[in-house]
Design an enzyme around this catalytic site. Structure first.
Site, PDB file in Angstrom:
ATOM      1  N   LYS A  22      10.354  -0.202   0.736  1.00 40.75           N
ATOM      2  CA  LYS A  22       9.979  -1.564   1.146  1.00 40.75           C
ATOM      3  C   LYS A  22       9.816  -2.472  -0.075  1.00 40.75           C
ATOM      4  CE  LYS A  22       5.483  -2.460   2.075  1.00 40.75           C
ATOM      5  NZ  LYS A  22       4.872  -3.537   1.272  1.00 40.75           N
ATOM      6  N   ASN A  23       9.084  -1.972  -1.069  1.00 38.08           N
ATOM      7  CA  ASN A  23       8.741  -2.838  -2.194  1.00 38.08           C
ATOM      8  C   ASN A  23       9.910  -3.080  -3.153  1.00 38.08           C
ATOM      9  OD1 ASN A  23       6.283  -3.135  -1.063  1.00 38.08           O
ATOM     10  ND2 ASN A  23       5.218  -1.723  -2.436  1.00 38.08           N
ATOM     11  N   ARG A  91       2.532 -11.019   3.257  1.00 40.20           N
ATOM     12  CA  ARG A  91       1.740 -11.450   2.111  1.00 40.20           C
ATOM     13  C   ARG A  91       2.542 -11.481   0.820  1.00 40.20           C
ATOM     14  NH1 ARG A  91      -3.214 -11.369   4.739  1.00 40.20           N
ATOM     15  NH2 ARG A  91      -3.155  -9.824   6.359  1.00 40.20           N
ATOM     16  N   CYS A 115      -6.416 -11.540   1.248  1.00 44.48           N
ATOM     17  CA  CYS A 115      -5.844 -10.507   2.096  1.00 44.48           C
ATOM     18  C   CYS A 115      -6.725  -9.295   2.113  1.00 44.48           C
ATOM     19  CB  CYS A 115      -4.447 -10.158   1.648  1.00 44.48           C
ATOM     20  SG  CYS A 115      -4.436  -8.980   0.324  1.00 44.48           S
ATOM     21  N   ARG A 120      -5.863 -12.041  -3.731  1.00 43.15           N
ATOM     22  CA  ARG A 120      -4.633 -11.720  -4.476  1.00 43.15           C
ATOM     23  C   ARG A 120      -4.133 -13.004  -5.104  1.00 43.15           C
ATOM     24  NH1 ARG A 120      -1.099  -7.699  -0.791  1.00 43.15           N
ATOM     25  NH2 ARG A 120       0.287  -7.379  -2.559  1.00 43.15           N
ATOM     26  N   PRO A 121      -4.681 -13.349  -6.267  1.00 43.93           N
ATOM     27  CA  PRO A 121      -4.291 -14.617  -6.886  1.00 43.93           C
ATOM     28  C   PRO A 121      -2.833 -14.599  -7.321  1.00 43.93           C
ATOM     29  CG  PRO A 121      -5.758 -13.354  -8.334  1.00 43.93           C
ATOM     30  CD  PRO A 121      -5.627 -12.568  -7.074  1.00 43.93           C
ATOM     31  N   ASP A 123      -1.963 -16.681 -10.015  1.00 40.85           N
ATOM     32  CA  ASP A 123      -1.984 -17.426 -11.283  1.00 40.85           C
ATOM     33  C   ASP A 123      -0.929 -16.930 -12.271  1.00 40.85           C
ATOM     34  OD1 ASP A 123      -3.610 -15.106 -11.149  1.00 40.85           O
ATOM     35  OD2 ASP A 123      -4.597 -15.623 -13.029  1.00 40.85           O
ATOM     36  N   ASP A 305      -0.858   2.432  -4.219  1.00 42.81           N
ATOM     37  CA  ASP A 305      -0.438   2.547  -2.816  1.00 42.81           C
ATOM     38  C   ASP A 305      -0.588   3.975  -2.263  1.00 42.81           C
ATOM     39  OD1 ASP A 305       0.171  -0.105  -3.013  1.00 42.81           O
ATOM     40  OD2 ASP A 305       2.342   0.165  -3.095  1.00 42.81           O
ATOM     41  N   ILE A 327      -6.411  -1.146  -9.751  1.00 47.25           N
ATOM     42  CA  ILE A 327      -5.435  -2.231  -9.557  1.00 47.25           C
ATOM     43  C   ILE A 327      -6.002  -3.335  -8.664  1.00 47.25           C
ATOM     44  CG2 ILE A 327      -3.081  -2.818  -8.814  1.00 47.25           C
ATOM     45  CD1 ILE A 327      -3.126  -0.916 -11.231  1.00 47.25           C
ATOM     46  N   ARG A 397       4.560  -2.207   9.141  1.00 45.48           N
ATOM     47  CA  ARG A 397       5.034  -3.063   8.047  1.00 45.48           C
ATOM     48  C   ARG A 397       5.750  -2.247   6.975  1.00 45.48           C
ATOM     49  NH1 ARG A 397       0.458  -5.150   5.170  1.00 45.48           N
ATOM     50  NH2 ARG A 397       2.151  -5.621   3.771  1.00 45.48           N
TER      51      ARG A 397
HETATM   52  C1  EPZ Z   1       2.969  -5.082  -5.392  1.00 44.58           C
HETATM   53  O1  EPZ Z   1       2.046  -6.088  -5.039  1.00 44.58           O
HETATM   54  C2  EPZ Z   1       3.226  -4.278  -4.146  1.00 44.58           C
HETATM   55  N1  EPZ Z   1       3.802  -5.145  -3.126  1.00 44.58           N
HETATM   56  C3  EPZ Z   1       1.940  -3.650  -3.647  1.00 44.58           C
HETATM   57  O2  EPZ Z   1       2.238  -2.839  -2.539  1.00 44.58           O
HETATM   58  C4  EPZ Z   1       1.374  -2.767  -4.768  1.00 44.58           C
HETATM   59  O3  EPZ Z   1       0.140  -2.256  -4.350  1.00 44.58           O
HETATM   60  C5  EPZ Z   1       1.205  -3.574  -6.052  1.00 44.58           C
HETATM   61  O4  EPZ Z   1       2.463  -4.213  -6.415  1.00 44.58           O
HETATM   62  C6  EPZ Z   1       0.749  -2.759  -7.240  1.00 44.58           C
HETATM   63  O5  EPZ Z   1       1.644  -1.706  -7.475  1.00 44.58           O
HETATM   64  C7  EPZ Z   1       5.107  -5.385  -3.142  1.00 44.58           C
HETATM   65  O6  EPZ Z   1       5.846  -4.936  -3.996  1.00 44.58           O
HETATM   66  C8  EPZ Z   1       5.660  -6.199  -2.032  1.00 44.58           C
HETATM   67  P1  EPZ Z   1       0.553  -7.110  -8.576  1.00 44.58           P
HETATM   68  P2  EPZ Z   1       1.776  -7.333  -6.005  1.00 44.58           P
HETATM   69  O7  EPZ Z   1       0.989  -8.512  -8.768  1.00 44.58           O
HETATM   70  O8  EPZ Z   1       3.049  -7.755  -6.608  1.00 44.58           O
HETATM   71  C9  EPZ Z   1      -3.669  -9.099  -9.764  1.00 44.58           C
HETATM   72  C10 EPZ Z   1       1.940  -1.986  -0.358  1.00 44.58           C
HETATM   73  O9  EPZ Z   1       1.009  -1.390   0.227  1.00 44.58           O
HETATM   74  N2  EPZ Z   1      -2.894 -10.344  -9.942  1.00 44.58           N
HETATM   75  O10 EPZ Z   1       1.028  -6.078  -9.552  1.00 44.58           O
HETATM   76  O11 EPZ Z   1       0.960  -8.298  -5.258  1.00 44.58           O
HETATM   77  C11 EPZ Z   1      -3.753  -8.741  -8.278  1.00 44.58           C
HETATM   78  O12 EPZ Z   1      -4.771  -9.451  -7.632  1.00 44.58           O
HETATM   79  C12 EPZ Z   1       1.646  -3.155  -1.256  1.00 44.58           C
HETATM   80  O13 EPZ Z   1       3.134  -1.682  -0.212  1.00 44.58           O
HETATM   81  C13 EPZ Z   1      -3.517 -11.464 -10.459  1.00 44.58           C
HETATM   82  O14 EPZ Z   1      -4.702 -11.433 -10.798  1.00 44.58           O
HETATM   83  O15 EPZ Z   1       0.884  -6.614  -7.106  1.00 44.58           O
HETATM   84  C14 EPZ Z   1      -3.981  -7.265  -8.325  1.00 44.58           C
HETATM   85  O16 EPZ Z   1      -5.336  -6.989  -8.520  1.00 44.58           O
HETATM   86  C15 EPZ Z   1       0.243  -3.605  -1.234  1.00 44.58           C
HETATM   87  N3  EPZ Z   1      -2.814 -12.634 -10.573  1.00 44.58           N
HETATM   88  C16 EPZ Z   1      -3.177  -6.821  -9.549  1.00 44.58           C
HETATM   89  O17 EPZ Z   1      -2.980  -8.008 -10.327  1.00 44.58           O
HETATM   90  C17 EPZ Z   1      -1.498 -12.691 -10.208  1.00 44.58           C
HETATM   91  O18 EPZ Z   1      -0.897 -13.781 -10.343  1.00 44.58           O
HETATM   92  C18 EPZ Z   1      -1.820  -6.194  -9.218  1.00 44.58           C
HETATM   93  O19 EPZ Z   1      -1.019  -7.125  -8.528  1.00 44.58           O
HETATM   94  C19 EPZ Z   1      -0.862 -11.545  -9.707  1.00 44.58           C
HETATM   95  C20 EPZ Z   1      -1.580 -10.373  -9.586  1.00 44.58           C
END
Ligand code: EPZ
Length: 424
Positions: A22-23, A91, A115, A120-121, A123, A305, A327, A397
């Site tokens: 999926k990802n 999301r 969420c 989930r910012p 920024d 995950d 994470i 999902r």
């Molecule tokens: C991806 O989410 C995956 N989703 C998530 O899988 C997965 O858990 C995650 O990466 C970590 O491996 C998809 O690929 C669609 P991140 P993503 O940006 O991109 C913080 C599942 O169950 N952060 O690496 O949202 C954030 O809040 C899903 O399949 C900021 O602070 O993950 C988090 O604590 C859920 N600011 C951490 O970084 C930002 O601008 C990791 O987020 C972006 C992220």
């Protein structure tokens, strides 16, 4: 609305083919908006993938499923606005931002809300896009993004290797003028798959030995045919189900290398593994040993995950296991549900202490999020009695044919209508 009825206590035994990730599929679908005609094979049949196809259709592309493939034909100039309803359906829709900007020179999207995994910012996404020349303003919950002229290459260093921010930069910078150097980029296998898709379409992305991404912008991306990598998290979840319920499993169509941080934990629990590059056999016959410490980390560390499904298995281990979630801020929402089934888990902040119990028991429980829902199903497979699992739309999902796959392993799980269920 539907629910699962799971009659636990049945050992599992059989073979499964693991579906596409999926990802990986979601950012690739976003990237297809800026490519020529795309054929994406092994594209899992999931509600999140349907949501991504709906976004593509809204944006003026033709996205059609043919068996396990999705074809995408971007047409015309394209629309630069993603309505709130589509943004909220999935999301991770934020990963469309870079593609829409690269295609239209502007974008208007609603701010993705909080969420189930905590805030989930975005920024890091926005700061990186600004470095590429995007001007971003916030307007009553909407983000207005505008590029004057063409996106331009830049030096970007992410404060945290965010998966989504890395994906947005890869897509946008592929069509920017000049070279982008992205430091501290995420290194998940799904990122490598997106890079492969973009390079097959004509992008010029290189990974340096230091781990930096060098992206030389091109004017156009062309036609592409690509096969999505296997879903390492679905594979890990089915292994957790066998660890929890006992029995044996053979997974086909996996990439074992992508699971190298996960498989040692099954060995620590006393499971027997035979690992080949594209298949994994695992048997759990005796007692389950506890896990000294599971710390989630960006790849190549243990994936967040897979934390909740592994925790569900640890609930029936003989001894105490420790989990540390590094994470996401709020990724223990499955804990109260597992406790309703008799698990002994204390979670505080980032740490969860799981004291194994001899057996879980059935209960009426809710999926709290995608992986948390799968974890509760894993617990239910090992529990005594009939568990009623509600809000299973979360599981749909991210897991293709979840109950069909488990039934093929001999699990007693059925999907039934649940007209009166509340949304968790
Ligand atoms: C991806 O989410 C995956 N989703 C998530 O899988 C997965 O858990 C995650 O990466 C970590 O491996 C998809 O690929 C669609 P991140 P993503 O940006 O991109 C913080 C599942 O169950 N952060 O690496 O949202 C954030 O809040 C899903 O399949 C900021 O602070 O993950 C988090 O604590 C859920 N600011 C951490 O970084 C930002 O601008 C990791 O987020 C972006 C992220």
């Amino acid at each position: 609305m539907e629910k699962f009825i799971i009659a636990g206590g049945q050992q599992l035994d059989g073979k499964l083919k693991v579906h596409g990730a999926k990802n990986a599929a979601l950012p690739i679908l976003a990237a297809s908006l800026v490519a020529g005609h795309s054929t994406i094979h092994n594209c899992p049949n999931l509600t999140d993938v349907d949501a991504a196809c709906r976004i593509l259709t809204h944006l003026g592309a033709k996205a059609l499923r043919h068996g396990d493939a999705v074809t995408v034909e971007p047409e015309g100039e394209g629309i630069c606005y993603i309505p709130e309803e589509l943004m909220h359906r999935m999301r991770s829709s934020i990963v469309f931002l870079g593609a829409v900007i690269a295609r239209c020179g502007r974008a208007r999207i609603s701010m993705p809300g909080g969420c189930e995994l905590g805030p989930r910012p975005i920024d890091l996404h926005l700061a990186a896009l600004e470095r590429l020349g995007v001007e971003i303003t916030e307007d009553h919950g909407f983000l207005d993004c505008q590029v004057h002229g063409r996106l331009h290459g830049a030096q970007i260093s992410l404060p945290f290797p965010s998966v989504g921010a890395t994906e947005n930069v890869l897509i946008a910078a592929s069509l920017a003028q000049g070279e982008t150097i992205l430091k501290n980029a995420a290194r998940e296998p799904e990122i490598a798959d997106l890079i492969e898709f973009l390079n097959e379409a004509g992008a010029k992305i290189n990974l340096t030995p230091q781990g930096d991404l060098h992206i030389k912008g091109v004017k156009y991306l062309g036609e592409v045919e690509h096969r999505v990598i296997p879903d390492r998290i679905a594979a890990a979840t089915y292994l957790c189900a066998v660890a929890a319920a006992g029995g044996k499993i053979e997974l086909e169509d996996v990439c074992s290398e992508h699971l190298s941080a996960v498989l040692p934990y099954f060995e620590e629990m006393g499971c027997r593994l035979t690992i080949k590059p594209d298949s994994i056999q695992m048997a759990r016959e005796g007692i389950l040993h506890p896990l000294e410490q599971v710390r989630t980390m960006p790849y190549p560390g243990f994936p967040t995950d897979a934390q909740s499904p592994l925790m569900a298995a640890a609930c029936v281990a003989e001894g105490t296991s420790i989990f540390i979630e590094n994470i996401f801020e709020s990724r223990y929402k499955h804990v109260p549900e597992l406790c309703r089934m008799g698990a002994d888990i204390k979670a505080e902040g980032r740490v969860a202490v799981v004291r194994g119990v001899p057996a879980l028991h059935s209960a009426k429980v809710f999926c709290t999020d995608l992986r948390g829902g799968a974890a509760i199903a894993v617990g239910a497979l090992a529990a005594e009695g009939n568990t009623e699992l509600l809000s299973i739309e979360h599981i749909d999902r991210g897991y293709e044919n979840f109950e069909g796959n488990l039934q093929a392993l001999g699990a007693r799980i059925k999907r039934v209508p649940c007209p009166d269920s509340i949304h968790y």
